[in-house]
Motif scaffolding. Structure first.
Motif, PDB file in Angstrom:
ATOM      1  N   TRP A 243      10.663 -54.517  26.026  1.00 31.73           N
ATOM      2  CA  TRP A 243       9.214 -54.456  26.208  1.00 31.73           C
ATOM      3  C   TRP A 243       8.550 -53.382  25.344  1.00 31.73           C
ATOM      4  O   TRP A 243       7.533 -53.663  24.688  1.00 31.73           O
ATOM      5  N   PRO A 244       9.067 -52.141  25.271  1.00 28.10           N
ATOM      6  CA  PRO A 244       8.444 -51.169  24.366  1.00 28.10           C
ATOM      7  C   PRO A 244       8.440 -51.622  22.914  1.00 28.10           C
ATOM      8  O   PRO A 244       7.498 -51.317  22.172  1.00 28.10           O
ATOM      9  N   ARG A 245       9.451 -52.363  22.496  1.00 25.65           N
ATOM     10  CA  ARG A 245       9.503 -52.847  21.107  1.00 25.65           C
ATOM     11  C   ARG A 245       8.363 -53.821  20.829  1.00 25.65           C
ATOM     12  O   ARG A 245       7.905 -53.935  19.692  1.00 25.65           O
ATOM     13  N   ILE A 246       7.863 -54.504  21.867  1.00 20.93           N
ATOM     14  CA  ILE A 246       6.787 -55.472  21.687  1.00 20.93           C
ATOM     15  C   ILE A 246       5.424 -54.798  21.663  1.00 20.93           C
ATOM     16  O   ILE A 246       4.586 -55.088  20.797  1.00 20.93           O
ATOM     17  N   VAL A 247       5.174 -53.898  22.612  1.00 23.99           N
ATOM     18  CA  VAL A 247       3.820 -53.355  22.781  1.00 23.99           C
ATOM     19  C   VAL A 247       3.594 -52.049  22.012  1.00 23.99           C
ATOM     20  O   VAL A 247       2.446 -51.636  21.847  1.00 23.99           O
ATOM     21  N   ILE A 248       4.654 -51.382  21.562  1.00 19.82           N
ATOM     22  CA  ILE A 248       4.504 -50.163  20.767  1.00 19.82           C
ATOM     23  C   ILE A 248       4.962 -50.491  19.347  1.00 19.82           C
ATOM     24  O   ILE A 248       6.158 -50.531  19.061  1.00 19.82           O
ATOM     25  N   THR A 249       3.998 -50.746  18.484  1.00 16.39           N
ATOM     26  CA  THR A 249       4.318 -51.199  17.123  1.00 16.39           C
ATOM     27  C   THR A 249       4.047 -50.139  16.061  1.00 16.39           C
ATOM     28  O   THR A 249       4.804 -50.014  15.100  1.00 16.39           O
ATOM     29  N   GLY A 250       2.965 -49.371  16.223  1.00 16.45           N
ATOM     30  CA  GLY A 250       2.621 -48.418  15.176  1.00 16.45           C
ATOM     31  C   GLY A 250       2.549 -46.981  15.640  1.00 16.45           C
ATOM     32  O   GLY A 250       2.467 -46.073  14.815  1.00 16.45           O
ATOM     33  N   ALA A 251       2.537 -46.747  16.943  1.00 17.29           N
ATOM     34  CA  ALA A 251       2.389 -45.396  17.485  1.00 17.29           C
ATOM     35  C   ALA A 251       3.755 -44.764  17.687  1.00 17.29           C
ATOM     36  O   ALA A 251       4.371 -44.909  18.745  1.00 17.29           O
TER      37      ALA A 251
END
Length: 308
Positions: A243-251
């Motif tokens: 899930w973090p790999r999906i919603v955290i892309t540039g930060a």
């Protein structure tokens, strides 16, 4: 002489059991399979890259192989040759990537998720276990149905919703989707079923409201179940990569510990396995320590939650 014969007669005779032996063999094999990745992780964190790639050096590795790789082949200054491979791997783990920041993000995310899950699960579980209302069994059936839905099946709708709200690359995107835990509701409901109704009736006679009963009566009795749920919740979300790999892309400053391991992928000379495994060891150590400390209460909570 008589005492010796009596003691021999009282001693239980050893009986070989093929079934019990098979059970222990299966358990030992299972333990080896589970522990093997930890063995590899700890060993790689103590070796030089050359030893890791060539599968040499035993468990701890050698200083000579480290000097040969970093001084002779890479032409590093003599000061680098004096560094131990273990020190090098762990130093790189904290300098190549902001590992402390990733660990802090993991603490913020997992603690926030667990705190909100408890706030939601406690009243819901109490209502399903101790209150009588129309449709209670149907609601509990929906809770059981929710246990069957895999996370990956709802990932796309959740991502679209968060993207439309502009919440991607935020802490909210990591926390909000998991604030309601059907497993937590189920586990706490099963535990509350073991609490005598007389205790609740006595609290009502003292003039306590239902919410006061939840937080002042039921919560203290549910500590073992809460610790068991905490282990499941924290481990699941601390180790979550999907899930973090999906919603955290540039930060990058919002990376969780599993995402931080990506910092050691794809170097010019290949994957930096030594620092990567050192980072993994740092990440997994708090979970192991927490489980060992709460092991007795964890088993107690799981056992009591399954009594009814």
């Amino acid at each position: 002489m008589a005492d010796t014969s009596l003691a021999a007669a009282a001693a239980p005779a050893f009986r070989f059991s093929a079934t019990e032996t098979l059970k222990h063999v299966v358990l030992v094999l299972g333990a080896i399979i589970v522990l093997l990745p930890f063995y590899v992780m700890i060993s790689f964190a103590m070796k030089s890259p050359a030893e890791i790639m060539q599968q040499t050096g035993g468990f701890f590795g050698t200083q000579a192989a480290f000097v040969d790789h970093y001084c002779v082949k890479l032409g590093n200054p003599e000061s680098a040759c004096m560094v131990n491979p273990i020190a090098y791997n762990f130093t790189q783990a904290f300098t190549k990537a902001p590992l402390l920041r990733y660990l802090l993000n993991g603490v913020i995310v997992t603690a926030s998720i667990f705190f909100i899950q408890v706030i939601v699960a406690m009243p819901a579980a109490y209502a399903l276990a101790k209150l009588r209302f129309w449709g209670r069994e149907a609601v509990f059936g929906l809770v059981l149905f929710g246990l069957l839905i895999p996370v990956h099946a709802i990932a796309l709708p959740l991502y679209v919703m968060l993207a439309k709200l502009g919440l991607t690359n935020t802490y909210a995107a990591l926390i909000i989707p998991w604030t309601i835990s059907v497993f937590g509701i189920f586990l706490m409901r099963q535990f509350f079923m073991t609490v005598p109704d007389d205790l609740i009736d006595a609290a009502r006679m003292d003039g306590m409201s239902e919410f006061s009963i939840i937080w002042k009566v039921m919560l203290p009795t549910a500590i073992p179940a809460l610790l068991a749920f905490a282990i499941f919740s924290v481990v699941a979300h601390w180790n979550d990569y999907f899930w973090p790999r999906i919603v955290i892309t540039g930060a990058r400053d919002l990376f969780t510990p599993p995402l931080g391991l990506r910092e050691f992928k794809g170097d010019i000379d290949g994957n930096n396995y030594g620092p990567m495994m050192a980072s993994a060891l740092v990440i997994v150590t708090p979970l192991i320590a927490a489980f060992l400390v709460a092991q007795r209460r964890f088993i107690e909570g799981i056992t009591l939650s399954g009594m009814k």
